[in-house]
Structures are given as C-alpha cells and as structure tokens.
Design an enzyme around this catalytic site. Structure first.
Site, PDB file in Angstrom:
ATOM      1  N   ASP A  49       0.480  -1.402   0.097  1.00  0.00           N
ATOM      2  CA  ASP A  49      -0.347  -0.206   0.260  1.00  0.00           C
ATOM      3  C   ASP A  49       1.348   1.348  -0.312  1.00  0.00           C
ATOM      4  O   ASP A  49       0.770   2.325  -1.529  1.00  0.00           O
ATOM      5  CB  ASP A  49      -0.737   0.092   1.691  1.00  0.00           C
ATOM      6  N   ASN A  92      -4.600  -1.962  -4.193  1.00  0.00           N
ATOM      7  CA  ASN A  92      -5.680  -2.461  -3.504  1.00  0.00           C
ATOM      8  C   ASN A  92      -5.858  -1.250  -2.663  1.00  0.00           C
ATOM      9  O   ASN A  92      -6.877  -2.131  -1.203  1.00  0.00           O
ATOM     10  CB  ASN A  92      -6.606  -3.845  -3.910  1.00  0.00           C
ATOM     11  N   ASP A 315     -10.711  -2.458  12.640  1.00  0.00           N
ATOM     12  CA  ASP A 315      -9.580  -3.519  11.741  1.00  0.00           C
ATOM     13  C   ASP A 315      -9.408  -4.615  12.872  1.00  0.00           C
ATOM     14  O   ASP A 315      -9.041  -5.480  12.770  1.00  0.00           O
ATOM     15  CB  ASP A 315      -8.761  -3.246  11.595  1.00  0.00           C
ATOM     16  N   GLU A 343     -10.658  -5.121   1.968  1.00  0.00           N
ATOM     17  CA  GLU A 343     -10.991  -5.295   1.108  1.00  0.00           C
ATOM     18  C   GLU A 343     -11.152  -6.746   0.707  1.00  0.00           C
ATOM     19  O   GLU A 343     -11.313  -7.119  -0.560  1.00  0.00           O
ATOM     20  CB  GLU A 343      -9.158  -6.474   1.644  1.00  0.00           C
ATOM     21  N   ARG A 346     -15.383  -8.467   4.674  1.00  0.00           N
ATOM     22  CA  ARG A 346     -15.170  -9.235   5.503  1.00  0.00           C
ATOM     23  C   ARG A 346     -16.088 -10.440   6.791  1.00  0.00           C
ATOM     24  O   ARG A 346     -15.149 -11.254   7.605  1.00  0.00           O
ATOM     25  CB  ARG A 346     -14.075  -8.687   6.429  1.00  0.00           C
ATOM     26  N   HIS A 386      -5.025  -8.948   3.993  1.00  0.00           N
ATOM     27  CA  HIS A 386      -4.213  -9.372   4.409  1.00  0.00           C
ATOM     28  C   HIS A 386      -4.420  -9.305   6.027  1.00  0.00           C
ATOM     29  O   HIS A 386      -4.001 -10.504   6.432  1.00  0.00           O
ATOM     30  CB  HIS A 386      -2.769  -8.111   5.008  1.00  0.00           C
ATOM     31  N   ARG A 387      -5.711  -9.201   6.913  1.00  0.00           N
ATOM     32  CA  ARG A 387      -6.036  -8.916   7.898  1.00  0.00           C
ATOM     33  C   ARG A 387      -6.443 -10.816   8.585  1.00  0.00           C
ATOM     34  O   ARG A 387      -6.203 -11.373   9.119  1.00  0.00           O
ATOM     35  CB  ARG A 387      -6.844  -8.411   8.084  1.00  0.00           C
ATOM     36  N   LYS A 411       0.747  -6.789   2.202  1.00  0.00           N
ATOM     37  CA  LYS A 411      -0.310  -4.998   2.156  1.00  0.00           C
ATOM     38  C   LYS A 411       0.033  -4.530   3.440  1.00  0.00           C
ATOM     39  O   LYS A 411       0.571  -3.106   3.208  1.00  0.00           O
ATOM     40  CB  LYS A 411      -1.534  -5.076   2.267  1.00  0.00           C
TER      41      LYS A 411
END
Ligand code: DC
Length: 643
Positions: A49, A92, A315, A343, A346, A386-387, A411
């Site tokens: 990013d 993204n 997050d 992203e 989720r 990523h998360r 990311k």
C-alpha cells in the site's frame, strides 16, 4: 496457489518490533508531498500500500528519495502538483486511493485513477459527491459510484458547507479533510449519518496538525478548515508502529501464554486500534502498557467470550473473531458494517473460514457471533486480504491448518509469518525416514508411545491409496486418477487399526502386491501433493513421530529430530521373511531381496521427494542392532532434541 502450512502451536512469547502503521504512513506521505519544505519520514511501513502511494507521488512529479531502511525524504510541492496529467494505478490501497482522489480533484489536472478488480468494487460515490459540491469534475469510468475515476480540471468553488456521508467508510471524510487546504478558502464539512471508525479521523486530524493545519471540530458532525491553511513540513516525522498489526501478537500472548510484547505503539499512540488491548483485557487477558509498548499474557483461568461494539476498532476487531475460538462462550462483535466494504466482504469471509475450522458462526448485516468448538484442520482462503491471513494464524493454537496465499500479508506486514514463527513454539515432530523394512515403523511407534505423541505411518497412506485405486479399478500409472483417489481417501487411524471408508483394512495393505503398488503411486508427483496437507495435519499437540521417506525433507522440514534409519538389504529381506513366515504366509527369501532392491531403487531414484539422508539427519544403521537398541538410541536423541 502458494500456501503455508502451520503446525499446531503450543505456546507464544517474545518481543516484536512492529512495522510502521499503514494509516499513518500513507497520510504522512501525502501531506509531506503537499507541504512547503522537505520532510524526512522515518520508520515508514514497507508494504504494497505504501509502495502504491510512493509510486503515485513519483508519477505526479513529487521528489521522493529513499534514504535507506525505512526512511524516506519527500520534497513538498507546496500544494501545486507538478505533473498535470497522469494515469495512476493504486492496487487495492484504499488509504492511497481515497485521499489521492480528493487531493487531485481539488489540485486541478487531468488524472485517471485505477486499481485492482476489488478496488473497483469498493464504493467511492460519497467522496465524489462531496468533491462535486466543491465544483470538482469527476467521471466514473466503470460503474456509477465506484473506481476507476477520471478527474478533470475544474473551477473549484470553495466556501460554504460540504455534506459527506460518514456511515460507509471514514476514509471519505479523511480524504476530503486532507485535501481542503488546497482550496485556500474556509470550508465546513458536515457529516451525514453516524460517523463510523472515528479513531481513524483522529489519526487524520493529529497528522494534519503535525503538518500545521488545525481542523476545528464540533463533535463528530462538523469540521472546519479555515482559509489560509497550508501544510508545512515538520522537518522529521516518525511513523508509529501499526496498532492493528500489534493485535495479532497481543492475541498470541493472550492465547499462548505469553508474555508477548509489542514495541512501537503504546499508551501514547494516536491510533484507535490500541484500544484492542482493552477488548482483549475484557476477554480476561493480562495487559500491561508503557508509552511505546504493550504486553499480553494469558489468564490463568482461560479467556472468556465478550459482547462488544467494535465501531472504534474496526480492523483490530477481526483479531477478536479468531481469538474467540479460544474463549469460553459466544463472542459477539457488533457495529462492524464497514467490514463489508474492505479488502473483501470481511463478515462473509470470516464466517465462511471460521466454519471450515468447525466453529459455530452467526452473521448479520453488521455483526458476527462466534462460538468455539473443537477445531479441525482446514484449508483457509484469505481473499487477497492481509488481515484474513494474519487473523487465521491464531487458529493454529487449536489445530494445524493451511493458509492459502499467505503473501497477501505484504499489504501491511511483509514479514508477518517470519515474526509469527519466532514468537511461537510449534508441536514438535520427530521424523524417521529410511528404506522399506528397515524397522523404522516399529521404532517410530515405540518412540511415539514412550513420549505420549501421535504416530504417523506415512507409508500406510501410499499403501491405502494403492489399495483404494485397485478397488476403484484405477490404474496405478494413471496419475490424475490416483491423485483424485488420494485426495478423497476416507481413512481413520486408530491405535489398533486402519479403516478405509469405514472398513478395517488389516493386512490387506501389507501384501507384496500392494507394497509394489504403493511404491509406484508414491512416485507420482500429483499423488504426493494430494497427501501433503493430510500428513501435515498430524502435526498436533503434544507432538508427532512420523515415519516414511520424506518426513524430514519435505513434510516436516522443521522437525526437531531427523533420523535416517537403515539396514543392509540382506538384513531387511531376512526380517521381512521372518515376519511373513510367523504370520503363516509363504515366502521366498531371494524374491523378497530382489523386490526390496527394486523398491529401494524406485524410492530413491524418483524425481519427487526421493529417499535420501538429509544433511541434518542422524544416521542409524540397524543391521546389527536389536529393536530395543535402535529404540533406545532414537529415544536418547529425541530427549536431547526436545530439551
Ligand atoms: O514405509 P512403507 O514401506 O509402508 O511405504 C510404502 C511405500 O510408500 C514405499 O514404497 C515408499 C512410499 N512412501 C513414500 O514414498 N513416502 C513416504 N513418506 C512413505 C512411504
């Protein structure tokens, strides 16, 4: 697709220096670019990013210089973007796309802003509506309300009030606020609807203040940027560690014993996600904090479920969803509607993957409830998010699992899994490899019993595959057909028996015919691939002894002890001969010796995972040893390795 197989974890402890915050990094880069003067940015996050933002700034003619390590110099353009026409690709990266849209729309120029397919599904209409109220000329190049965008020069009419929705993503307000000083006039922004993710607005305001622009705020509804506001470089600025990234390691400490300490964020942080620590404390974790660090330990009595409004930690709340797998009761995370436009969706992704592990999940438009269960091995998809990858690494405390596309962590945290491995201890594996009839099966089973570990007879899986293929009428040379059989094997290993599709197989997999078939199917790469995760899924607590040909080389390269157990071909043929005679079966020593040599040849000459002694394996030649002597030797080595 790349994947990473995680063994079951036993514990976690250590200290982790966090990478820089993504949110702060990209805000600082943009504001440094818009400032008067040069800014030295220290501890910038190195990630996809931030790379997208740096690339975009370079294309816009901003002076960007890498000073080495995580330090950069940005030559500010004083609000006048040098390049007036450009096409920018922003991947993204929402934290690059939204603020750049606002800044470039108000700066004046001809710009096209694009991203990956998922970026084109993430809404931006509310920001565009806000910018249009100021006179910006913005066209949607794809779907109405979504990127890609075409920005054209326009006469900006500042002054008055701009209304922007605050209930989809706080990044719209952030983008707008950061761009407003470019108008030179006083602009008031009014938020329509309840503002979500308020802590991210706090980061925006704090970062703008570091660059000399003070935003007047009335509650979370009205924000005013005064005429004459200009960004001025603070000289040098340090980027805080990423508080969302901290959440995974704090959760590791809370689940895996700890203490796990994170450095780079603490009590003095401007990031809202540090309040994740409070949420973890509500689950029972013991938390300690200093100005620049936080530390978590597991409670004596285990974690407990919570019912939490997560608006303030959108997050980091994802980390609570997987930590919930280890908490007593049902954890409910509320007010997380923003998860749906990140992203990936989720909420849906989290529910799908948690269910694969066996958890009971209820999902709603803006909430998720997670009830733990005894976890089972699963292949976890990460949705280019990523998360998702980082959250699901925590589930390894309950079961071995596979994380698909683990590199998506780049990311925000490119070396996440290396740090994760350093902070955790996995269930140990003792790998015993060697040729047929070397006695490794007997030795491995006895070592497993002595240590209280599980035992994996990997050869049995190849034997079962050969048997199941034969039963299904699939030729042993048909790689695709046999691989499909291997992937779908319905096997159950118990103390005394192996069951194939519910039926005990007994000695049916030990015949000379199936031995030859096993050796043939084991040479097929697709078959080995199909059996890979099935074998790694045995890597559970408290530990595993695995025997085969590639335990130490391919399946468990991190085994704490690797043994190469062998004996002369004559000695092995003789042992097999005695076994068969004892079972009342007919046998011919010369034939057995020749079969064995053929199998040795095939097992060691094949192209994939050939039988060989690994450089870090200990050699044990049992030609002149009794079983007891061999077992005692391996047991001594095991105890030494496990200390
Ligand atoms: O260990 P065993 O004799 O039961 O193995 C049967 C066959 O399977 C043998 O020919 C080699 C193959 N095998 C393998 O290729 N890789 C393993 N890890 C285990 C067995």
């Amino acid at each position: 697709m790349e994947f990473l197989d995680l063994p079951q974890l036993l514990s976690a402890c250590g200290t982790v220096r966090l990478p820089g915050s993504k949110s702060i990094s990209n805000r600082v880069l943009l504001l440094a670019a818009l400032s008067d003067g040069e800014t030295e940015v220290r501890d910038l996050l190195a990630s996809n990013d931030t790379e997208r933002m740096l690339e975009a700034l370079k294309m816009l003619g901003v002076g960007v210089q890498h000073l080495g390590g995580e330090n950069w110099s940005i030559k500010g353009c004083g609000g006048l973007i040098p390049v007036k026409q450009a096409e920018l690709f922003l991947g993204n990266a929402g934290t690059a796309f939204r603020p750049l849209t606002a800044a470039l729309a108000l700066a004046g120029g001809d710009y096209v802003l694009k991203g990956v397919a998922r970026m084109h599904e993430r809404p931006i209409g509310d920001l565009v509506d806000g910018l249009r109220q100021l006179g910006a000329d913005i066209t949607y190049l794809g779907n109405e309300g979504f990127p890609p965008l075409h920005l054209k020069p326009a006469s900006i009419q500042p002054g008055g009030v701009v209304k922007v929705r605050g209930d989809v993503s706080s990044q719209f307000l952030t983008g707008l606020l950061m761009a407003l000083p470019l108008t030179g006039e006083t602009v008031v922004v009014e938020v329509v609807g309840e503002l979500i993710s308020k802590p991210y607005i706090e980061i925006t305001l704090a970062t703008m203040a570091r660059f000399g622009v003070i935003v007047e705020r009335e509650g979370w509804q009205r924000f005013t940027v005064r005429a004459g506001s200009r960004y001025v470089s603070p000289g040098t600025i340090f980027v805080e560690g990423d508080a969302s990234s901290a959440s995974y390691f704090l959760a590791l400490g809370a689940i895996g014993g700890g203490p796990v300490r994170v450095e780079g964020v603490g009590r003095d942080s401007i990031q809202g996600d540090v309040r994740f620590a409070e949420a973890l404390a509500k689950m029972g974790a013991q938390i300690e904090m200093g100005p620049n660090w936080m530390e978590a330990r597991a409670p004596q009595s285990g974690l407990v479920a919570v019912d939490l409004d997560c608006n303030h930690i959108p997050d980091a709340a994802m980390t609570l969803a997987t930590a919930a797998l280890f908490a007593k009761g049902t954890t409910t995370l509320r007010n997380i509607a923003s998860w749906r436009v990140k992203e990936t969706d989720r909420i849906a992704a989290m529910a799908t993957e948690l269910r694969k592990l066996g958890a009971v999940v209820e999902e709603g438009e803006d909430y998720i409830c997670v009830t733990p269960a005894s976890l089972k091995p699963a292949l976890i998809d990460t949705y280019d998010d990523h998360r998702m990858a980082m959250c699901f690494s925590l589930a390894a405390f309950g079961t071995p699992l596979r994380i698909n596309d683990p590199k998506c962590v780049a990311k925000t945290f490119p070396d996440y899994f290396e740090r994760f491995a350093k902070a955790t201890t996995a269930a140990p594996v003792i790998a015993i490899d060697g040729p047929s009839a070397s006695g490794k099966g007997t030795v491995a089973a006895r070592i497993a019993a002595a240590l209280g570990y599980d035992y994996l007879d990997s050869g049995a899986l190849y034997r079962l595959t050969a048997l199941a293929a034969q039963q299904a009428g699939v030729d042993w040379a048909d790689e695709t057909g046999v691989a499909a059989i291997a992937a779908g094997l319905d096997v159950e290993f118990s103390e005394s028996d192996v069951r194939l599709s519910g039926t005990p197989v007994g000695d049916a997999i030990r015949t000379e015919e199936i031995s030859a078939g096993a050796s043939r199917v084991a040479a097929l790469p697709a078959v080995r691939e199909a059996l890979l995760f099935r074998q790694r899924a045995f890597n559970k607590a408290p530990g595993l002894v695995g025997d085969g040909r590639d335990m130490g080389s391919v399946i468990f390269p991190r085994a704490v002890l690797k043994v190469f157990l062998t004996a002369s071909a004559e000695a092995r043929a003789e042992r097999r001969y005695k076994q068969l005679i004892e079972k009342g079966l007919s046998a011919n020593l010369a034939d057995l010796l020749s079969d064995l040599r053929q199998r040795d040849e095939r097992d060691s000459q094949r192209s994939v995972a050939p039988l060989r002694q690994e450089a870090d394996a200990k050699l044990l030649d049992t030609t002149h040893l009794t079983i007891e002597q061999a077992v005692n030797q391996v047991l001594d080595w095991s105890r030494e390795a496990l200390q």
